[in-house]
Design an enzyme around this catalytic site. Structure first.
Site, PDB file in Angstrom:
ATOM      1  N   LYS A   1     -10.152   0.744 -16.187  1.00  0.00           N
ATOM      2  CA  LYS A   1     -10.840  -0.739 -15.815  1.00  0.00           C
ATOM      3  C   LYS A   1     -11.382  -2.197 -18.081  1.00  0.00           C
ATOM      4  O   LYS A   1     -10.989  -3.044 -16.987  1.00  0.00           O
ATOM      5  CB  LYS A   1     -12.169  -0.844 -15.125  1.00  0.00           C
ATOM      6  CG  LYS A   1     -12.049  -0.048 -13.960  1.00  0.00           C
ATOM      7  CD  LYS A   1     -10.971  -1.218 -13.367  1.00  0.00           C
ATOM      8  CE  LYS A   1     -11.046  -0.520 -11.857  1.00  0.00           C
ATOM      9  NZ  LYS A   1     -10.271  -0.993 -10.488  1.00  0.00           N
TER      10      LYS A   1
ATOM     11  N   TYR B   1     -11.805   5.837 -15.412  1.00  0.00           N
ATOM     12  CA  TYR B   1     -12.096   5.274 -14.886  1.00  0.00           C
ATOM     13  C   TYR B   1     -12.079   3.671 -16.356  1.00  0.00           C
ATOM     14  O   TYR B   1     -11.622   2.486 -15.845  1.00  0.00           O
ATOM     15  CB  TYR B   1     -12.695   4.981 -14.080  1.00  0.00           C
ATOM     16  CG  TYR B   1     -13.423   4.280 -12.619  1.00  0.00           C
ATOM     17  CD1 TYR B   1     -11.678   3.780 -11.648  1.00  0.00           C
ATOM     18  CD2 TYR B   1     -13.939   3.075 -12.291  1.00  0.00           C
ATOM     19  CE1 TYR B   1     -12.325   2.873 -11.037  1.00  0.00           C
ATOM     20  CE2 TYR B   1     -14.060   2.173 -11.644  1.00  0.00           C
ATOM     21  CZ  TYR B   1     -13.276   1.711 -10.702  1.00  0.00           C
ATOM     22  OH  TYR B   1     -13.216   1.064 -10.034  1.00  0.00           O
TER      23      TYR B   1
ATOM     24  N   ASP C   1       4.688   1.965  -4.420  1.00  0.00           N
ATOM     25  CA  ASP C   1       3.521   3.452  -4.787  1.00  0.00           C
ATOM     26  C   ASP C   1       3.551   2.109  -6.201  1.00  0.00           C
ATOM     27  O   ASP C   1       4.903   1.909  -6.361  1.00  0.00           O
ATOM     28  CB  ASP C   1       3.828   4.473  -5.194  1.00  0.00           C
ATOM     29  CG  ASP C   1       3.359   5.196  -6.336  1.00  0.00           C
ATOM     30  OD1 ASP C   1       2.510   5.347  -7.160  1.00  0.00           O
ATOM     31  OD2 ASP C   1       3.542   6.332  -6.877  1.00  0.00           O
TER      32      ASP C   1
ATOM     33  N   ASP D   1       0.684  -1.265   0.081  1.00  0.00           N
ATOM     34  CA  ASP D   1      -0.110  -0.602   0.094  1.00  0.00           C
ATOM     35  C   ASP D   1       1.188   0.953   0.531  1.00  0.00           C
ATOM     36  O   ASP D   1       2.343   1.120   0.309  1.00  0.00           O
ATOM     37  CB  ASP D   1      -0.602   0.210   1.049  1.00  0.00           C
ATOM     38  CG  ASP D   1      -1.802   0.538   1.129  1.00  0.00           C
ATOM     39  OD1 ASP D   1      -3.509   0.295   0.924  1.00  0.00           O
ATOM     40  OD2 ASP D   1      -2.049   1.116   0.887  1.00  0.00           O
TER      41      ASP D   1
END
Length: 261
Positions: free
Chosen positions: A166, A162, A62, A36
């Site tokens: 995806k 987005y 990252d 994370d």
């Protein structure tokens, strides 16, 4: 236990879908690696999972930085001896009306949601190939499978960045499955519908979140929002040997989205 002693890296593993998957994997005996970008979140999630008796390691990473993803994979392999599972879950959204979206919005979203998937898979692949075993699970979205009629951020194209990222994850899943299959590595994809996670509110007010959830309930045949536990169970299937003869597949976990049926 379906994942006993398997080393599982979960990106974005300190919150939301990633944390739910980590907890489910822990129940099945996995050694958890929470990758994370936020150390405070890693510490909090690690403490929460460790208190339940799970073995947890944290790695700051990252996913948009190729060097960091490679160093993360190297450190995990050196410390734990292998990498059995990668869940590419780290993601962000910047919902904007299409006409107002900026180059920075586009680059940020595709950087994490698509390039990050590529970098992390590339980072773990050498270890998985050396083992002749691996399970990569990519997290896409229902928004990556078709343009929903409900406008996001006040515009039918409000999820352009987005949704594009995806959709790219779905095709990347297929190409990686072809690439890594001969080495015993499966690559599959989960396309969630609507689930309440921190990302749900990242570009919405509380009122907009509630409106979004109420609308989505009406678009699924089960007439409810899914739980993170239900989603984690699907991720577990692809991470386990129960899916050993499945690769390159995208599974919709969306309650039966009527706008897709």
């Amino acid at each position: 236990m379906r994942l006993k002693d398997k080393v599982a890296i979960i990106t974005g593993g300190a919150s939301g879908i990633g944390l739910a998957a980590a907890e489910r994997f822990g129940q099945e005996g996995a050694i958890l690696v929470l990758a994370d970008i936020n150390q405070d979140n890693i510490d909090r999630a690690s403490a929460e999972l460790s208190a339940k008796g799970y073995t947890v390691h944290g790695e700051i990473c990252d996913v948009t930085d190729q060097a960091q993803t490679r160093e993360m994979a190297r450190a995990v392999a050196e410390k734990l001896g292998r990498i059995d599972i990668l869940v590419n879950n780290a993601g962000i959204s910047r919902y904007r009306p299409f006409a107002e979206a900026t180059a920075a919005d586009w680059d940020a979203v595709l950087g994490v949601d698509l390039k990050g998937v590529f970098f992390c898979a590339q980072a773990v692949a050498p270890q998985m190939r050396a083992q002749q075993y691996g399970r990569i699970v990519n997290i896409s979205s229902a928004l990556g499978t078709g343009a929903a009629p409900h406008g996001t951020a006040g515009s039918p194209g409000g999820s352009a960045a987005y949704a594009s990222a995806k959709a790219g994850v779905i095709m990347l899943t297929k190409t990686l499955a072809r690439e890594l299959g001969p080495d015993g590595v499966t690559v599959n994809c989960v396309a969630p519908g609507t689930f309440l996670t921190p990302i749900s509110a990242s570009s919405r007010t509380p009122e907009q979140v509630q409106e979004h959830l109420e609308y989505r309930k009406k678009t699924v045949v089960l007439n409810r929002i899914g739980t993170l536990e239900e989603l984690a169970n699907t991720i577990l299937f692809f991470a386990s040997d129960e899916s050993s003869y499945v690769t390159g597949h995208t599974l919709h976990v969306d309650g039966g989205r009527s706008d897709r049926m």
